[in-house]
Scaffold this motif. Structure first.
Motif: not given
Length: 409
Positions: A285-294
């Motif tokens: 989840g943190l990885a998705c947020w960091l990479l902009g996959w909303n």
């Protein structure tokens, strides 16, 4: 709503054997919440509060006069002065289960434990919520692809389907996100606050970072390389720093419980094996947020879906070992100079269990062709293998290799 954690029996077991229990893990994975839930009647003090922290640092003796054991001390690494006093207390009174120490920065924490509490403390590592915990699955043994594990795990039918799995991967495993209904705005707000807290309270305590934007670039680059072999030169180029700086920053991410460096399986008799670790970002989840996959759809349609899924599966398997009290799980990956690679190898004595991790729901025999590479490692034998994937049911693929749905980890 409190979600029961599989690590609870491990805490109970170790607290009966040792006077000090040390619980490490990333910020907000539920360490203090779990201890306060299980041990409702003992004192709880957090060193996140500046006045309490300064009191502990300036007068440790008075601190423990006011806060007598048994006691939970949260973020203990913020007042290293307490460790010698804890040592003196448990040397005079060897009662088990006196101190429950938690910390989100294991590098500093374990240095102090090694110096002052060697032999007196039991160590536990904790990650975020697992699929088993969210699904209220009672089975809590470490994962392996053996028939015994699959039969026992298969006795409890979980409620995870494809959409729930993808949603969980995108949402991440921090308990706060699962305690109440939340939407994507809550998700974004949570990770924005989490990351800022991590920078403000953890990183600045450890690293003298002059350029905060470069460190943020580094963390984002680390997330973008999850599931790949670690390349410090690539990371250094992305964030504009030298390799030595990036190595220092990586050690902090690792000790913070945000990443795991999976070592390759290496045998001195085989010089063809690669020695570079593989990088896994532990909270997807943190990885998705960091990479902009909303959204979950952005995740599954993106080019990194396979790598994110691999890191998710690895983290779930790692949780099953940590939640059984295994702080150094026998988990590796395999790669040789001919570029034959196996995503995960579980070592158990002389047996090596190969695992491939794929986003497909219908894997073919070709995905396990690298398994043959570990058949001839001297002194080892190949055990049952598995392809962990998005299939709906467990099925045989080839001799001694199973298609295994991810929800059966």
């Amino acid at each position: 709503m409190y979600i029961h954690r599989h690590i609870e029996p491990v805490v109970a077991r170790i607290s009966k054997r040792k006077p000090v229990l040390v619980l490490t893990g990333a910020r907000q994975v539920g360490k203090s919440t779990m201890l306060k839930e299980v041990y409702k009647d003992i004192n709880y003090v957090t060193l996140n509060r500046p006045l309490v922290r300064e009191s502990a640092k300036e007068n440790p003796s008075l601190f423990f006069d006011m806060n007598k054991p048994p006691i939970v001390v949260d973020e203990i690494q913020k007042a290293a002065e307490l460790f010698d006093y804890i040592k003196d207390i448990v040397d005079d009174d060897k009662t088990k289960g006196q101190f429950y120490l938690t910390g989100s920065q294991s590098l500093k924490l374990m240095e102090n434990v090694s110096d002052s509490l060697a032999g007196r403390a039991g160590i536990i590592k904790m990650l975020g919520l697992s699929m088993r915990e969210l699904d209220a699955i009672a089975y809590r043994q470490p994962f392996s692809p053996t028939a015994e594990h699959m039969n026992e795990r298969g006795k409890e039918n979980g409620n995870f389907d494809y959409s729930k799995i993808v949603s969980f991967i995108h949402k991440g495993s921090f308990p706060e996100l699962h305690e109440t209904e939340s939407d994507l705005h809550d998700w974004s707000d949570y990770y924005s606050s989490y990351f800022q807290t991590y920078i403000e309270k953890d990183i600045k305590d450890i690293l003298n970072i002059q350029n905060e934007s470069a460190f943020i670039k580094f963390v984002k680059a680390t997330a973008s390389l999850t599931g790949e072999m670690l390349n410090y030169s690539t990371l250094a180029e992305i964030c504009g720093k030298d390799v030595k700086t990036v190595q220092s920053w990586m050690s902090v991410l690792e000790s913070s419980g945000l990443v795991y460096l999976l070592e390759p399986y290496y045998n001195n008799l085989n010089k063809r094996m690669i020695k570079t670790p593989k990088l896994h970002f532990l909270d997807t989840g943190l990885a998705c947020w960091l990479l902009g996959w909303n959204t979950p759809d952005q995740l599954t349609s993106g080019a990194m879906w396979g790598h994110i899924f691999e890191s998710f599966v690895f983290a779930e398997i790692l949780k099953s070992y940590y939640n059984d009290g295994v702080v150094k799980p026998p988990l590796y990956y395999y790669r040789d100079t001919d570029k034959n690679e196996i995503d995960l190898v579980i070592a158990d004595g002389d047996d090596l269990y190969p695992i491939e991790i794929k986003t497909t729901s219908d894997p073919t025999k070709s995905v396990v062709k690298a398994f043959r590479c570990i058949e001839h490692i001297p002194g080892k034998k190949i055990g049952t293998g598995a392809v962990v994937c998005l299939a709906k049911e467990r099925l045989p693929l080839v001799d001694d290799v199973w298609i295994l749905p991810v929800q059966m980890i």
